[in-house]
Motif scaffolding. Structure first.
Motif, PDB file in Angstrom:
ATOM      1  N   LEU A   1      17.253  10.624 -40.916  1.00 45.51           N
ATOM      2  CA  LEU A   1      16.923  11.684 -41.874  1.00 45.51           C
ATOM      3  C   LEU A   1      17.545  11.372 -43.234  1.00 45.51           C
ATOM      4  O   LEU A   1      16.899  11.532 -44.279  1.00 45.51           O
ATOM      5  CB  LEU A   1      17.413  13.035 -41.357  1.00 45.51           C
ATOM      6  N   GLN A   2      18.792  10.926 -43.225  1.00 45.59           N
ATOM      7  CA  GLN A   2      19.462  10.550 -44.471  1.00 45.59           C
ATOM      8  C   GLN A   2      18.725   9.406 -45.162  1.00 45.59           C
ATOM      9  O   GLN A   2      18.591   9.387 -46.396  1.00 45.59           O
ATOM     10  CB  GLN A   2      20.910  10.142 -44.176  1.00 45.59           C
ATOM     11  N   MET A   3      18.215   8.468 -44.367  1.00 46.31           N
ATOM     12  CA  MET A   3      17.459   7.349 -44.921  1.00 46.31           C
ATOM     13  C   MET A   3      16.185   7.841 -45.604  1.00 46.31           C
ATOM     14  O   MET A   3      15.846   7.410 -46.709  1.00 46.31           O
ATOM     15  CB  MET A   3      17.108   6.372 -43.799  1.00 46.31           C
ATOM     16  N   LEU A   4      15.467   8.765 -44.973  1.00 43.36           N
ATOM     17  CA  LEU A   4      14.243   9.308 -45.557  1.00 43.36           C
ATOM     18  C   LEU A   4      14.525  10.036 -46.862  1.00 43.36           C
ATOM     19  O   LEU A   4      13.763   9.939 -47.824  1.00 43.36           O
ATOM     20  CB  LEU A   4      13.568  10.260 -44.566  1.00 43.36           C
ATOM     21  N   GLN A   5      15.639  10.762 -46.901  1.00 42.75           N
ATOM     22  CA  GLN A   5      15.986  11.501 -48.106  1.00 42.75           C
ATOM     23  C   GLN A   5      16.404  10.564 -49.232  1.00 42.75           C
ATOM     24  O   GLN A   5      16.148  10.838 -50.413  1.00 42.75           O
ATOM     25  CB  GLN A   5      17.109  12.492 -47.796  1.00 42.75           C
TER      26      GLN A   5
END
Length: 302
Positions: free
Chosen positions: A178-182
């Motif tokens: 999720l952090q990567m997508l953000q």
């Protein structure tokens, strides 16, 4: 030097989320004077890690996308005829760099793979009988997919033995993904990576790592681990003496990165699976990591 290592680690952590152990292992290979092999499925960040490391170093970066039609001269370089001067001129290949990324190395033919044997060990390339040194420091980081075997050529034992470490990144956790997508909504994090360490400082760090104290009892522990692989009934081919040297150098680098000027048995135990597994051939289809972990439990710790 401590600040330089921290800056390099932070640079890589910006692009590779949640893979602190993999980052530390790649730095161990870099500062230990070896090379790293990343074995994992596509899309987990192997190439991204290599590019981030190259951007963090103030040096020359070259990439080879390995394919079955790649020739050895495409890697090492070749002599071409210059009609103006009336003589042959050497055209350097991508190995003449400080960081060389060999992407999907097992898709190149064995003949092409062997072009890296000399340069990875002796830091020179011989073309038409003339040996040419490559820039220093020189670091190879190769990637391969261990699952997809169609159209691939397994690396021979001599090639695998040239890599100090073999590691896998693995899938990120849900929060990390999720952090990567953000993070990538605006732009790729690797675009923001700036050089934070010079080539001279890398050479100095390597020299400092080689000065880390390794007690004789710890060297005996390393030898016992390696020699056991040559006698174990579950192993067809044991670890070579090059593996012993690689394990000691990696241990020194890990100790230095950890802020110590002396090595501990825990350093050896942590690194043994990454240094030894790809150098041995288990018998009967056994898992190399399981075999090494069993040997770690059987060999007495100093």
């Amino acid at each position: 030097m401590r600040e330089k290592i921290d800056a390099l680690t932070q640079n890589l952590a910006r692009t590779i989320v949640g893979k602190n152990e993999a980052i530390r292992l790649v730095l161990v290979a870099l500062l230990g004077g070896g090379h790293a092999l990343l074995e994992d499925v596509p899309g987990v960040g192997k190439t991204l890690l290599a590019k981030s490391l190259a951007r963090s170093l103030d040096g020359k970066f070259q990439r080879i996308q390995c394919t079955p039609d790649l020739l050895p001269t495409d890697i090492t370089g070749t002599n071409i005829w210059n009609p103006k001067s009336g003589e042959f001129t050497f055209l350097p290949g991508p190995v003449f760099a400080n960081v060389l990324l060999s992407d999907e190395i097992n898709r190149a033919t064995p003949r092409t793979q062997s072009a890296l044997l000399e340069v990875m060990e002796e830091y020179q390339v011989t073309v038409d009988g003339v040996s040419r040194p490559v820039p220093q420091p020189f670091f190879v980081i190769a990637t391969q997919n261990p699952i997809e075997y169609q159209g691939t050529f397994p690396l021979p034992e001599a090639q695998m033995d040239r890599f100090m470490l073999s590691l896998s990144l693995g899938y990120p956790s849900e929060s990390e993904e999720l952090q990567m997508l953000q993070t990538i909504q605006q732009r790729l994090p690797v675009d923001d990576v700036q050089p934070c360490i010079t080539l001279a400082e890398v050479a100095q760090l390597r020299q400092l790592c080689s000065q880390v104290q390794v007690e004789t009892s710890l060297q005996q522990y390393i030898l016992e681990l390696v020699r056991t692989t040559r006698q174990d009934e579950e192993i067809t081919l044991g670890v070579s003496p090059r593996g012993s040297v690689a394990l000691q150098k990696a241990t020194q680098a890990l100790a230095f990165i950890s802020g110590r000027d002396y090595a501990l048995p825990d350093d050896v135990k942590f690194l043994a699976p990454y240094v030894l597994c790809h150098r041995l051939i288990p018998r009967g289809g056994r898992n190399a990591k399981t075999v090494v972990e069993r040997l770690l439990r059987s060999v007495a710790i100093p």
